[in-house]
Scaffold this motif. Structure first.
Motif, PDB file in Angstrom:
ATOM      1  N   MET A   1      -8.191 -19.053 -12.118  1.00  9.42           N
ATOM      2  CA  MET A   1      -6.652 -18.893 -11.922  1.00  9.42           C
ATOM      3  C   MET A   1      -6.256 -17.818 -10.939  1.00  9.42           C
ATOM      4  SD  MET A   1      -4.321 -18.273 -15.147  1.00  9.42           S
ATOM      5  CE  MET A   1      -3.293 -17.183 -15.348  1.00  9.42           C
ATOM      6  N   LYS A   2      -5.495 -18.385 -10.051  1.00  9.69           N
ATOM      7  CA  LYS A   2      -4.811 -17.376  -8.988  1.00  9.69           C
ATOM      8  C   LYS A   2      -4.279 -16.451  -9.418  1.00  9.69           C
ATOM      9  CE  LYS A   2      -3.327 -18.570  -4.461  1.00  9.69           C
ATOM     10  NZ  LYS A   2      -2.763 -19.764  -3.497  1.00  9.69           N
ATOM     11  N   ARG A   3      -4.433 -15.094  -8.922  1.00 14.01           N
ATOM     12  CA  ARG A   3      -3.786 -13.886  -9.172  1.00 14.01           C
ATOM     13  C   ARG A   3      -2.878 -13.296  -8.142  1.00 14.01           C
ATOM     14  NH1 ARG A   3      -3.871 -13.194 -14.464  1.00 14.01           N
ATOM     15  NH2 ARG A   3      -6.011 -13.488 -15.289  1.00 14.01           N
ATOM     16  N   TYR A   4      -1.810 -12.811  -8.068  1.00 14.49           N
ATOM     17  CA  TYR A   4      -1.054 -12.221  -7.098  1.00 14.49           C
ATOM     18  C   TYR A   4      -0.799 -10.782  -7.199  1.00 14.49           C
ATOM     19  CZ  TYR A   4       0.320 -17.159  -6.586  1.00 14.49           C
ATOM     20  OH  TYR A   4       0.221 -18.445  -6.852  1.00 14.49           O
ATOM     21  N   TYR A   5      -0.654  -9.913  -6.101  1.00 11.59           N
ATOM     22  CA  TYR A   5      -0.798  -8.533  -6.108  1.00 11.59           C
ATOM     23  C   TYR A   5       0.283  -8.021  -5.519  1.00 11.59           C
ATOM     24  CZ  TYR A   5      -5.472  -9.471  -7.433  1.00 11.59           C
ATOM     25  OH  TYR A   5      -6.614  -9.867  -8.205  1.00 11.59           O
ATOM     26  N   VAL A   6       0.924  -6.885  -5.674  1.00 13.08           N
ATOM     27  CA  VAL A   6       1.792  -6.190  -5.186  1.00 13.08           C
ATOM     28  C   VAL A   6       1.147  -4.967  -4.679  1.00 13.08           C
ATOM     29  CG1 VAL A   6       3.837  -4.840  -5.338  1.00 13.08           C
ATOM     30  CG2 VAL A   6       3.770  -6.931  -6.411  1.00 13.08           C
ATOM     31  N   TYR A   7       1.417  -4.486  -3.274  1.00  9.85           N
ATOM     32  CA  TYR A   7       0.573  -3.481  -3.089  1.00  9.85           C
ATOM     33  C   TYR A   7       1.345  -2.354  -2.172  1.00  9.85           C
ATOM     34  CZ  TYR A   7       0.494  -5.959   1.516  1.00  9.85           C
ATOM     35  OH  TYR A   7       1.078  -6.357   2.673  1.00  9.85           O
ATOM     36  N   ILE A   8       1.035  -1.252  -2.153  1.00 10.34           N
ATOM     37  CA  ILE A   8       1.721  -0.240  -1.279  1.00 10.34           C
ATOM     38  C   ILE A   8       0.367   0.144  -0.191  1.00 10.34           C
ATOM     39  CG2 ILE A   8       2.702   2.072  -0.876  1.00 10.34           C
ATOM     40  CD1 ILE A   8       3.661   1.652  -3.901  1.00 10.34           C
ATOM     41  N   ALA A   9       0.752   0.119   1.028  1.00  9.11           N
ATOM     42  CA  ALA A   9      -0.129   0.390   2.149  1.00  9.11           C
ATOM     43  C   ALA A   9       0.650   1.880   2.746  1.00  9.11           C
ATOM     44  CB  ALA A   9      -0.216  -0.467   3.209  1.00  9.11           C
ATOM     45  N   LYS A  10      -0.446   2.762   2.965  1.00  6.75           N
ATOM     46  CA  LYS A  10      -0.267   3.844   3.888  1.00  6.75           C
ATOM     47  C   LYS A  10      -0.339   3.642   5.077  1.00  6.75           C
ATOM     48  CE  LYS A  10      -0.205   8.758   3.723  1.00  6.75           C
ATOM     49  NZ  LYS A  10      -0.888  10.084   2.982  1.00  6.75           N
ATOM     50  N   CYS A  11       0.602   3.859   6.156  1.00  2.17           N
ATOM     51  CA  CYS A  11       0.281   3.678   7.733  1.00  2.17           C
ATOM     52  C   CYS A  11       0.050   4.929   8.418  1.00  2.17           C
ATOM     53  CB  CYS A  11       1.475   3.289   8.112  1.00  2.17           C
ATOM     54  SG  CYS A  11       2.040   1.725   7.480  1.00  2.17           S
ATOM     55  N   LYS A  12      -0.620   4.598   9.584  1.00  7.78           N
ATOM     56  CA  LYS A  12      -0.924   5.864  10.171  1.00  7.78           C
ATOM     57  C   LYS A  12      -0.113   7.076  10.401  1.00  7.78           C
ATOM     58  CE  LYS A  12      -1.330   5.655  14.792  1.00  7.78           C
ATOM     59  NZ  LYS A  12      -1.656   5.269  16.143  1.00  7.78           N
ATOM     60  N   ASP A  13       1.103   6.797  10.454  1.00  7.55           N
ATOM     61  CA  ASP A  13       2.214   7.537  10.640  1.00  7.55           C
ATOM     62  C   ASP A  13       2.979   8.195   9.102  1.00  7.55           C
ATOM     63  OD1 ASP A  13       3.697   5.403   9.855  1.00  7.55           O
ATOM     64  OD2 ASP A  13       5.049   5.397  11.356  1.00  7.55           O
ATOM     65  N   ASP A  14       2.024   7.914   8.397  1.00  9.37           N
ATOM     66  CA  ASP A  14       2.200   8.448   6.955  1.00  9.37           C
ATOM     67  C   ASP A  14       3.597   7.618   6.308  1.00  9.37           C
ATOM     68  OD1 ASP A  14       1.334  10.006   5.025  1.00  9.37           O
ATOM     69  OD2 ASP A  14       3.039  11.481   5.134  1.00  9.37           O
ATOM     70  N   THR A  15       4.026   6.660   6.753  1.00  7.54           N
ATOM     71  CA  THR A  15       5.058   5.869   6.066  1.00  7.54           C
ATOM     72  C   THR A  15       4.386   4.967   5.135  1.00  7.54           C
ATOM     73  OG1 THR A  15       4.979   4.078   8.093  1.00  7.54           O
ATOM     74  CG2 THR A  15       6.553   5.845   8.057  1.00  7.54           C
ATOM     75  N   LEU A  16       4.978   4.067   4.156  1.00  8.47           N
ATOM     76  CA  LEU A  16       4.645   3.470   3.273  1.00  8.47           C
ATOM     77  C   LEU A  16       5.170   1.869   3.434  1.00  8.47           C
ATOM     78  CD1 LEU A  16       4.916   5.706  -0.033  1.00  8.47           C
ATOM     79  CD2 LEU A  16       2.778   5.390   1.509  1.00  8.47           C
ATOM     80  N   TYR A  17       4.270   0.842   3.233  1.00 11.49           N
ATOM     81  CA  TYR A  17       4.669  -0.322   3.296  1.00 11.49           C
ATOM     82  C   TYR A  17       4.437  -1.285   1.997  1.00 11.49           C
ATOM     83  CZ  TYR A  17       5.144  -5.442   4.766  1.00 11.49           C
ATOM     84  OH  TYR A  17       5.312  -6.582   4.694  1.00 11.49           O
ATOM     85  N   THR A  18       5.205  -1.712   1.540  1.00 13.86           N
ATOM     86  CA  THR A  18       5.233  -2.636   0.266  1.00 13.86           C
ATOM     87  C   THR A  18       5.255  -4.016   0.573  1.00 13.86           C
ATOM     88  OG1 THR A  18       6.171  -1.016  -1.058  1.00 13.86           O
ATOM     89  CG2 THR A  18       6.071  -3.030  -2.121  1.00 13.86           C
ATOM     90  N   GLY A  19       4.262  -4.702  -0.244  1.00 15.01           N
ATOM     91  CA  GLY A  19       3.970  -6.109   0.090  1.00 15.01           C
ATOM     92  C   GLY A  19       3.256  -6.959  -1.060  1.00 15.01           C
ATOM     93  N   TYR A  20       3.221  -7.953  -0.887  1.00 11.93           N
ATOM     94  CA  TYR A  20       2.415  -9.230  -1.883  1.00 11.93           C
ATOM     95  C   TYR A  20       1.199  -9.923  -1.311  1.00 11.93           C
ATOM     96  CZ  TYR A  20       4.859 -13.503  -1.546  1.00 11.93           C
ATOM     97  OH  TYR A  20       5.398 -14.720  -0.911  1.00 11.93           O
ATOM     98  N   THR A  21       0.337 -10.066  -2.089  1.00 10.94           N
ATOM     99  CA  THR A  21      -0.808 -10.900  -1.432  1.00 10.94           C
ATOM    100  C   THR A  21      -1.560 -11.605  -2.613  1.00 10.94           C
ATOM    101  OG1 THR A  21      -2.539 -11.109   0.162  1.00 10.94           O
ATOM    102  CG2 THR A  21      -2.285  -8.953  -1.379  1.00 10.94           C
ATOM    103  N   VAL A  22      -2.480 -12.541  -2.261  1.00  7.65           N
ATOM    104  CA  VAL A  22      -3.411 -12.952  -3.397  1.00  7.65           C
ATOM    105  C   VAL A  22      -4.746 -12.574  -3.034  1.00  7.65           C
ATOM    106  CG1 VAL A  22      -2.215 -15.168  -3.586  1.00  7.65           C
ATOM    107  CG2 VAL A  22      -3.992 -15.141  -1.863  1.00  7.65           C
ATOM    108  N   ASP A  23      -4.895 -11.793  -1.962  1.00  6.55           N
ATOM    109  CA  ASP A  23      -6.377 -10.920  -1.629  1.00  6.55           C
ATOM    110  C   ASP A  23      -6.035  -9.771  -1.082  1.00  6.55           C
ATOM    111  OD1 ASP A  23      -8.781 -10.282  -0.481  1.00  6.55           O
ATOM    112  OD2 ASP A  23      -9.208 -12.398  -0.443  1.00  6.55           O
TER     113      ASP A  23
END
Length: 83
Positions: A1-23
């Motif tokens: 069964m396919k799963r979906y993820y929400v994630y927060i990534a920390k960037c080199k400049d210390d900012t945060l990026y939020t997105g979603y993915t399957v992997d």
């Protein structure tokens, strides 16, 4: 069964990026190859520091929108919560 993820990534400049993915691992690699989100292309390397799993894309996208609306301090609290 396919799963979906929400994630927060920390960037080199210390900012945060939020997105979603399957992997999560593949998505982090794509960000670091300069593919994917325009926002992260010039902020590499990025490291995914938080994720949540969902059964449907709809649930993940709703949660992504919710987290994106938060101030940085609230996102940081979420990242720092014990799992």
């Amino acid at each position: 069964m396919k799963r979906y993820y929400v994630y927060i990534a920390k960037c080199k400049d210390d900012t945060l990026y939020t997105g979603y993915t399957v992997d999560i691992k593949e998505r982090e690699a794509k960000h670091n190859q300069g593919e994917g989100a325009k926002y992260t292309r010039h902020r590499r390397p990025v490291k995914i520091v938080y994720s949540e799993e969902f059964k449907t894309m709809s649930e993940a996208m709703k949660r992504e929108a919710e987290i994106k609306s938060w101030p940085r301090t609230k996102k940081q609290e979420l990242i720092n919560m014990p799992s």
